[in-house]
Design a protein around this motif. Sequence first.
Motif, short mmCIF file in Angstrom:
data_model
loop_
_atom_site.label_atom_id
_atom_site.label_comp_id
_atom_site.label_asym_id
_atom_site.label_seq_id
_atom_site.Cartn_x
_atom_site.Cartn_y
_atom_site.Cartn_z
N THR A 14 0.71 -1.32 -0.09
CA THR A 14 0.06 -0.01 -0.03
C THR A 14 0.75 1.15 0.14
OG1 THR A 14 -1.64 -1.04 1.18
CG2 THR A 14 -1.82 1.29 1.07
N HIS A 15 0.49 2.24 -0.93
CA HIS A 15 1.37 3.37 -1.22
C HIS A 15 0.44 4.49 -1.62
CE1 HIS A 15 1.53 1.32 -4.90
NE2 HIS A 15 1.64 2.22 -5.64
N PRO A 16 0.65 5.80 -1.56
CA PRO A 16 -0.20 6.90 -1.76
C PRO A 16 -0.02 7.36 -3.17
CG PRO A 16 1.84 7.57 -0.55
CD PRO A 16 1.85 6.18 -0.63
N HIS A 17 -0.76 7.75 -3.75
CA HIS A 17 -0.80 8.77 -5.21
C HIS A 17 -1.59 9.99 -4.99
CE1 HIS A 17 1.69 5.99 -7.47
NE2 HIS A 17 0.68 5.06 -7.04
N ARG A 18 -1.46 10.86 -5.67
CA ARG A 18 -2.28 12.11 -5.79
C ARG A 18 -2.08 12.99 -7.25
NH1 ARG A 18 -4.04 15.51 -1.43
NH2 ARG A 18 -4.34 17.71 -2.05
N ASP A 19 -3.31 13.61 -7.61
CA ASP A 19 -3.45 14.28 -8.84
C ASP A 19 -2.68 13.52 -9.88
OD1 ASP A 19 -5.08 16.16 -7.88
OD2 ASP A 19 -3.29 17.52 -6.93
N MET A 20 -3.05 12.23 -10.19
CA MET A 20 -2.62 11.52 -11.22
C MET A 20 -3.68 10.48 -11.86
SD MET A 20 0.67 11.65 -12.94
CE MET A 20 1.32 12.43 -11.54
N GLU A 21 -3.90 10.36 -13.07
CA GLU A 21 -4.50 9.42 -13.79
C GLU A 21 -3.54 8.22 -14.20
OE1 GLU A 21 -7.84 10.08 -15.03
OE2 GLU A 21 -7.28 11.19 -12.95
N ILE A 22 -3.60 7.04 -13.26
CA ILE A 22 -2.90 5.87 -13.70
C ILE A 22 -3.76 4.85 -14.39
CG2 ILE A 22 -1.81 4.16 -12.20
CD1 ILE A 22 -1.58 6.05 -9.97
N VAL A 23 -3.19 4.60 -15.66
CA VAL A 23 -3.84 3.29 -16.20
C VAL A 23 -3.02 2.28 -16.19
CG1 VAL A 23 -4.47 2.75 -18.93
CG2 VAL A 23 -4.62 5.05 -17.91
N THR A 24 -3.35 0.99 -16.06
CA THR A 24 -2.82 -0.31 -16.07
C THR A 24 -2.97 -1.17 -17.10
OG1 THR A 24 -2.37 0.07 -13.55
CG2 THR A 24 -2.03 -2.18 -14.27
N TRP A 25 -2.33 -1.70 -18.01
CA TRP A 25 -2.59 -2.65 -18.92
C TRP A 25 -1.78 -3.92 -18.81
CZ3 TRP A 25 -6.23 -2.88 -22.14
CH2 TRP A 25 -6.19 -3.85 -23.43
N VAL A 26 -2.41 -5.15 -18.66
CA VAL A 26 -1.84 -6.38 -18.12
C VAL A 26 -1.62 -7.07 -19.59
CG1 VAL A 26 -1.94 -8.73 -17.18
CG2 VAL A 26 -2.82 -6.42 -15.82
N LEU A 27 -0.20 -7.63 -19.78
CA LEU A 27 0.07 -8.34 -20.89
C LEU A 27 -0.01 -9.95 -20.78
CD1 LEU A 27 3.18 -6.23 -22.02
CD2 LEU A 27 0.91 -5.95 -23.02
N GLN A 28 0.41 -10.44 -19.62
CA GLN A 28 0.49 -11.60 -19.18
C GLN A 28 0.27 -11.92 -17.48
OE1 GLN A 28 4.22 -13.49 -19.84
NE2 GLN A 28 3.49 -15.55 -19.32
N GLY A 29 -0.55 -13.01 -17.10
CA GLY A 29 -0.84 -13.03 -15.84
C GLY A 29 -2.06 -12.47 -15.11
N SER A 30 -2.06 -12.12 -13.91
CA SER A 30 -3.13 -11.43 -13.32
C SER A 30 -2.56 -10.57 -12.10
CB SER A 30 -4.33 -12.28 -12.85
OG SER A 30 -3.73 -13.36 -11.85
N LEU A 31 -3.05 -9.48 -12.07
CA LEU A 31 -2.69 -8.21 -10.87
C LEU A 31 -3.96 -8.19 -10.16
CD1 LEU A 31 -0.15 -6.45 -10.32
CD2 LEU A 31 -1.44 -4.74 -11.48
N VAL A 32 -3.54 -8.18 -8.62
CA VAL A 32 -4.79 -7.90 -7.71
C VAL A 32 -4.69 -6.47 -7.35
CG1 VAL A 32 -5.69 -8.45 -5.48
CG2 VAL A 32 -4.71 -10.32 -7.04
N HIS A 33 -5.50 -5.85 -7.45
CA HIS A 33 -5.66 -4.17 -6.83
C HIS A 33 -6.42 -4.08 -5.81
CE1 HIS A 33 -6.36 0.07 -7.33
NE2 HIS A 33 -7.71 -0.09 -7.01
N GLN A 34 -6.17 -3.29 -5.07
CA GLN A 34 -7.04 -2.72 -3.76
C GLN A 34 -6.64 -1.27 -3.54
OE1 GLN A 34 -5.79 -6.07 -0.71
NE2 GLN A 34 -7.72 -6.74 -0.84
N ASP A 35 -7.63 -0.68 -2.99
CA ASP A 35 -7.34 0.74 -2.76
C ASP A 35 -8.19 1.15 -1.33
OD1 ASP A 35 -10.04 1.69 -3.46
OD2 ASP A 35 -9.32 1.78 -5.83
N SER A 36 -7.92 2.32 -1.12
CA SER A 36 -8.45 3.03 0.26
C SER A 36 -9.96 3.22 -0.09
CB SER A 36 -7.72 4.06 0.51
OG SER A 36 -7.51 4.91 -0.28
N MET A 37 -10.44 3.39 -1.21
CA MET A 37 -11.94 3.76 -1.50
C MET A 37 -12.78 2.18 -1.42
SD MET A 37 -12.03 6.62 -4.25
CE MET A 37 -13.83 6.89 -4.02
N GLY A 38 -11.98 1.19 -1.03
CA GLY A 38 -12.81 0.08 -1.06
C GLY A 38 -13.10 -0.90 -2.48
N HIS A 39 -12.28 -0.34 -3.42
CA HIS A 39 -12.25 -0.94 -4.75
C HIS A 39 -11.09 -2.13 -4.58
CE1 HIS A 39 -13.46 3.04 -6.01
NE2 HIS A 39 -14.28 2.50 -6.31
#
Length: 259
Positions: free
Chosen positions: A62-87
Amino acid sequence: MTAPAPVVDVRRAADRFSTRIGWLDSHHSFSFSSHYDPDNTHHGLLLVNNDDIVTPGQGFDTHPHRDMEIVTWVLQGSLVHQDSMGHSGVIYPGLAQRMSAGTGILHSEKNDSWRLGTAAGDHASVHSDPVHFIQMWVVPDESGITPGYEQLEIDDELLSGGLVTVASGMPEHVDHSAIRIRNKFAAMHVARLQPGAAPVTLPDSPLGHVFVARGEADMEGVGPLHEGDAVRLTGSGGRRLSSATGAEVIVWEMHATIG
């Protein structure tokens, strides 16, 4: 006012910054973390283009971000995402994800080492597959927005082999099946170029960034591009892109720049 002379700046994969630790093999197209070059901080609105491979059971705590649009594109495998807004969710190839950091958000990204069984009653099993993904950061055109999250399945559209709009804040893409980013001057497209198929034409925008995520491609007026290579275009869009052997290419179309 005279328009600036067209510029085609080819950046080879081997020349990128690299971060290698036990669980992470990461290559940075721009200055990132401890890697800093004042002449390589961004192109247009794109600040980060990280090419990451993460081993199972590991990832970014867990780490912070601010004022940024972050786009993630997976090529192989799977990535688990969790954030402080409950997503929370799993990102896999063909599923686009956007996180708007806005006023501030905490999140983590990990290669979960468990896989659910495919048949009813099967138990989860450990896997040893790495996850390979590209993470890109674009500055928003408005600071202090409410943080947000969006993901969307794009895989079926990519089967055409053409250039598919995956993420955009541009008004002309409102009716496209693309995730929305908070910058009206930027759009991200992806093409899964089929071997020997007709070329795709790059957007004719003032600024462009073309990244070969997988395979090998050929750009009109540039020549062969290998996996990990990138081309930064200034006033030189509209070129054609093809592949003799197959490739996955990420294209940023930008109509403004930072500062």
